[in-house]
Design a protein around this motif. Sequence first.
Motif, short mmCIF file in Angstrom:
data_model
loop_
_atom_site.label_atom_id
_atom_site.label_comp_id
_atom_site.label_asym_id
_atom_site.label_seq_id
_atom_site.Cartn_x
_atom_site.Cartn_y
_atom_site.Cartn_z
N CYS A 138 0.80 -1.24 0.00
CA CYS A 138 0.00 0.00 0.00
C CYS A 138 0.82 1.28 0.00
O CYS A 138 2.02 1.26 -0.15
CB CYS A 138 -0.98 -0.01 1.16
SG CYS A 138 -2.40 -1.07 0.88
N ASP A 139 0.10 2.36 0.30
CA ASP A 139 0.50 3.72 -0.05
C ASP A 139 1.96 4.06 0.24
O ASP A 139 2.73 4.34 -0.65
CB ASP A 139 -0.41 4.71 0.66
CG ASP A 139 -1.84 4.63 0.15
OD1 ASP A 139 -2.19 3.63 -0.49
OD2 ASP A 139 -2.60 5.57 0.38
N LYS A 140 2.35 4.09 1.51
CA LYS A 140 3.71 4.48 1.86
C LYS A 140 4.62 3.28 2.03
O LYS A 140 5.84 3.42 2.12
CB LYS A 140 3.73 5.30 3.16
CG LYS A 140 2.66 6.37 3.26
CD LYS A 140 2.68 7.31 2.08
CE LYS A 140 1.49 8.25 2.09
NZ LYS A 140 0.18 7.58 1.93
N ILE A 141 4.02 2.10 2.09
CA ILE A 141 4.78 0.90 2.44
C ILE A 141 5.74 0.51 1.33
O ILE A 141 6.94 0.33 1.55
CB ILE A 141 3.84 -0.28 2.79
CG1 ILE A 141 3.04 0.03 4.05
CG2 ILE A 141 4.64 -1.54 3.00
CD1 ILE A 141 1.70 0.67 3.85
N THR A 142 5.24 0.41 0.11
CA THR A 142 6.11 -0.01 -0.99
C THR A 142 7.22 1.01 -1.26
O THR A 142 8.39 0.63 -1.39
CB THR A 142 5.29 -0.29 -2.25
OG1 THR A 142 4.34 -1.32 -1.97
CG2 THR A 142 6.18 -0.72 -3.41
N PRO A 143 6.91 2.33 -1.37
CA PRO A 143 8.02 3.28 -1.53
C PRO A 143 9.02 3.22 -0.39
O PRO A 143 10.24 3.31 -0.60
CB PRO A 143 7.30 4.63 -1.58
CG PRO A 143 5.93 4.32 -2.09
CD PRO A 143 5.60 2.99 -1.48
N MET A 202 5.68 12.73 -5.34
CA MET A 202 6.65 12.79 -4.23
C MET A 202 7.42 11.49 -4.09
O MET A 202 8.66 11.50 -3.95
CB MET A 202 5.93 13.11 -2.92
CG MET A 202 5.33 14.50 -2.88
SD MET A 202 4.54 14.88 -1.31
CE MET A 202 3.16 13.72 -1.32
N HIS A 203 6.73 10.36 -4.15
CA HIS A 203 7.40 9.08 -3.91
C HIS A 203 8.48 8.79 -4.95
O HIS A 203 9.58 8.34 -4.61
CB HIS A 203 6.39 7.93 -3.89
CG HIS A 203 5.41 8.00 -2.76
ND1 HIS A 203 5.71 8.55 -1.53
CD2 HIS A 203 4.11 7.58 -2.67
CE1 HIS A 203 4.67 8.47 -0.74
NE2 HIS A 203 3.68 7.88 -1.40
N ILE A 217 19.65 9.66 -7.93
CA ILE A 217 19.09 10.20 -9.17
C ILE A 217 18.22 11.41 -8.84
O ILE A 217 17.37 11.36 -7.96
CB ILE A 217 18.24 9.12 -9.88
CG1 ILE A 217 19.12 7.93 -10.25
CG2 ILE A 217 17.56 9.69 -11.12
CD1 ILE A 217 18.34 6.68 -10.65
N ALA A 218 18.45 12.50 -9.56
CA ALA A 218 17.74 13.75 -9.31
C ALA A 218 16.59 13.89 -10.30
O ALA A 218 16.78 14.33 -11.44
CB ALA A 218 18.69 14.94 -9.43
N LEU A 219 15.40 13.53 -9.86
CA LEU A 219 14.18 13.66 -10.66
C LEU A 219 13.42 14.88 -10.16
O LEU A 219 13.38 15.15 -8.96
CB LEU A 219 13.31 12.41 -10.48
CG LEU A 219 11.96 12.39 -11.20
CD1 LEU A 219 12.16 12.22 -12.70
CD2 LEU A 219 11.08 11.26 -10.64
N THR A 220 12.81 15.63 -11.09
CA THR A 220 12.09 16.84 -10.70
C THR A 220 10.66 16.81 -11.24
O THR A 220 10.32 16.04 -12.13
CB THR A 220 12.78 18.11 -11.25
OG1 THR A 220 12.60 18.17 -12.68
CG2 THR A 220 14.26 18.14 -10.90
N THR A 244 12.67 18.61 10.06
CA THR A 244 13.71 18.33 9.05
C THR A 244 13.16 17.88 7.70
O THR A 244 13.93 17.72 6.75
CB THR A 244 14.66 17.22 9.56
OG1 THR A 244 13.91 16.05 9.87
CG2 THR A 244 15.42 17.69 10.79
N VAL A 245 11.85 17.68 7.59
CA VAL A 245 11.31 17.13 6.35
C VAL A 245 11.53 18.07 5.17
O VAL A 245 11.47 19.30 5.31
CB VAL A 245 9.80 16.81 6.53
CG1 VAL A 245 8.98 18.07 6.70
CG2 VAL A 245 9.27 15.96 5.38
N GLY A 246 11.78 17.50 4.01
CA GLY A 246 11.98 18.29 2.81
C GLY A 246 10.66 18.69 2.16
O GLY A 246 9.58 18.25 2.56
N SER A 247 10.74 19.51 1.17
CA SER A 247 9.55 20.01 0.48
C SER A 247 8.94 18.93 -0.40
O SER A 247 9.58 17.93 -0.74
CB SER A 247 9.91 21.22 -0.37
OG SER A 247 10.90 20.89 -1.32
N ALA A 248 7.69 19.15 -0.78
CA ALA A 248 6.97 18.16 -1.59
C ALA A 248 7.68 17.88 -2.90
O ALA A 248 7.75 16.73 -3.36
CB ALA A 248 5.54 18.64 -1.84
N ASP A 249 8.23 18.93 -3.52
CA ASP A 249 8.84 18.72 -4.83
C ASP A 249 10.21 18.05 -4.76
O ASP A 249 10.75 17.65 -5.78
CB ASP A 249 8.93 20.04 -5.61
CG ASP A 249 9.73 21.11 -4.91
OD1 ASP A 249 9.97 20.98 -3.68
OD2 ASP A 249 10.11 22.10 -5.56
#
Length: 623
Positions: A160-165, A309-310, A320-323, A596-601
């Motif tokens: 599910c949602d956060k588990i696999t990422p 986000m994931h 890897i820098a994906l935007t 400490t969390v980063g931004s959504a993007d």
Amino acid sequence: MTHPVVSEVTARVVERSAETRAEYLRRIRATARHQIEQGGPARGRLACANLAHGFAAAEPEDKRALIGRAKPNVAIVSSYNDLLSAHQPYRDYPQALKHAIVRAGGIAQFAGGVPAMCDGITQGRDGMQLSLYSRDVIAMSAAIALSHDLFDGALMLGVCDKITPGLLIGALSFGHLPTVFVPAGPMTSGLPNSEKARVRQRYAEGKVGRAELLEAEAASYHSAGTCTFYGTANSNQLLMEVLGLHLPGSSFVNPGTPLRDALTAAAGRRIVELTRADPTPIGEIVDEKAIVNACVALLASGGSTNHTMHLVAIARAAGIALTWDDLSDLSAVVPLISRMYPNGEADVNHFHAAGGIAFLVRTLLEAGLLHDDVRTVAGRGLSGYTREPVLRGDDLSWQEGPATSLDLDVLRPASAPFTPDGGLQLLSGPLGRAVIKTSAVKPEHRVVSAPAVVFDDQHDFLAAFSAGTLDGRDFVAVIRYQGPAANGMPELHKLMPALGVLQDRGQRVAVVTDGRMSGASGKVPAAIHVTPEAALGGPLARVVDGDPITVDADGGLLDLHVDHDAFVRRPSTGRAPRGPEWAGTGRELFAAFRATVGSADTGASVFPGIIAPGQEVRVVQSA
């Protein structure tokens, strides 16, 4: 021939990621090389006391195997619990996998469990504020499970949602290990998702009671397996397959069937093969081309906005820098070829029956929209994923999947899509950058210009709806202080039935929020994941009731029709939860994450990503 935009996006991702990807590969290759130089599994380098702790509870035969170096030892990491329908089938997987692994010449240990929470259960509750953070907790939990240095490969069990990422991010921190993800499959079809949504909307209007609503929900969510709509959970499964981390055709086979059992056993056999003559580490599989493939598959299938986000966070874990710009540029040329609820009437079982992932991969490869030259757990080349599993008696084999769709209302070729673009749009303007999912939004609703109505909590919006103060007028609902640093970026899907009622009455409505709307984002235009977020001084903090706002999904614009100089001089209004408001239900334990969390993007993660030599560590959002 690869589509020129896919080639261009891939090339710039490679260039942008050159230093961090090189550093990541240097690390995992050094670990793998050291293991080879030592002449065998990592456990052979453990001191006697360490190793004895590692097999103290094992059966005598397993102890002998663990002492030796001939057999690969496979870690099993699972998200099993019997609370969540999607994860309940994993109860019996460890023993089945161990049996298959032993028969294939290996050994296996259950290395650890990871938490698994459900957005569906916590929707609109305080517990939802832990949901996004749970992804990184899961990643750390998976890393702890693998940290004992006893393993030559791994099997990851999660849906599910956060588990696999989270499992994937954790696995990539041990990127030198061959790793296979093992799905559990969706529940069989119950009450159609569209009927469930209709009852929800009638309940929001007060036309049916709680008993009728619960009956509809229970008829929809009725058995073991993932929910059947195409939200984040089923998007996860499709993406794991296109990333080459599932066995071909295994994502959407229902639990409790002979084919499901055969595929689970096959995953156990395959991980043993992957640890041997030509090891295939997960860190080598998840490369720039694989990440672009995942982006294309997400867009073509109309998948979850959570993956904006994931996928960024997963990519960062592999250097890897994906935007968002990469996703937006791909969306402009990747056609929408699938209609699954909320983007259509079908569910994932209908999609699977229509040709499923095998056909989706085939038609996207033919259109040049996917890279075939990637590594996968099934062997080299994504073209291996145009095959589907077949069980004849007890014999599992793979055959070519359908060359044409078996239901054009559900799945179409890339040459004749539902829409020419991927239904995911990047918005930008004076209010910041946001994502909008348009695949379920009718064209006449994709541009909304109206005065703002501002709320700092989703419950305040719902109270205003119940009081009738939103009736009879057009508006853009600004739901702010819902970002990662404010309150963990909860999903705001409970707003959708109320907004759907107002839209159906003829009002022009839209949502702008720094929160999430989930993979089930529906028919009302929603500019979500706004960054910078209000809690860190983003423009949403200065919006007041009545400010004219335009949400233009067609033009990619999130506009504010207020004099710029006057607007930037405004003080912030409203505030994020703090102190006692952000305590209880375990939320106080995550204060360090909020800080400490980063931004959504950038993936909304507490992890800094791979740091190349000479680079500065940055983990805190900037406004």
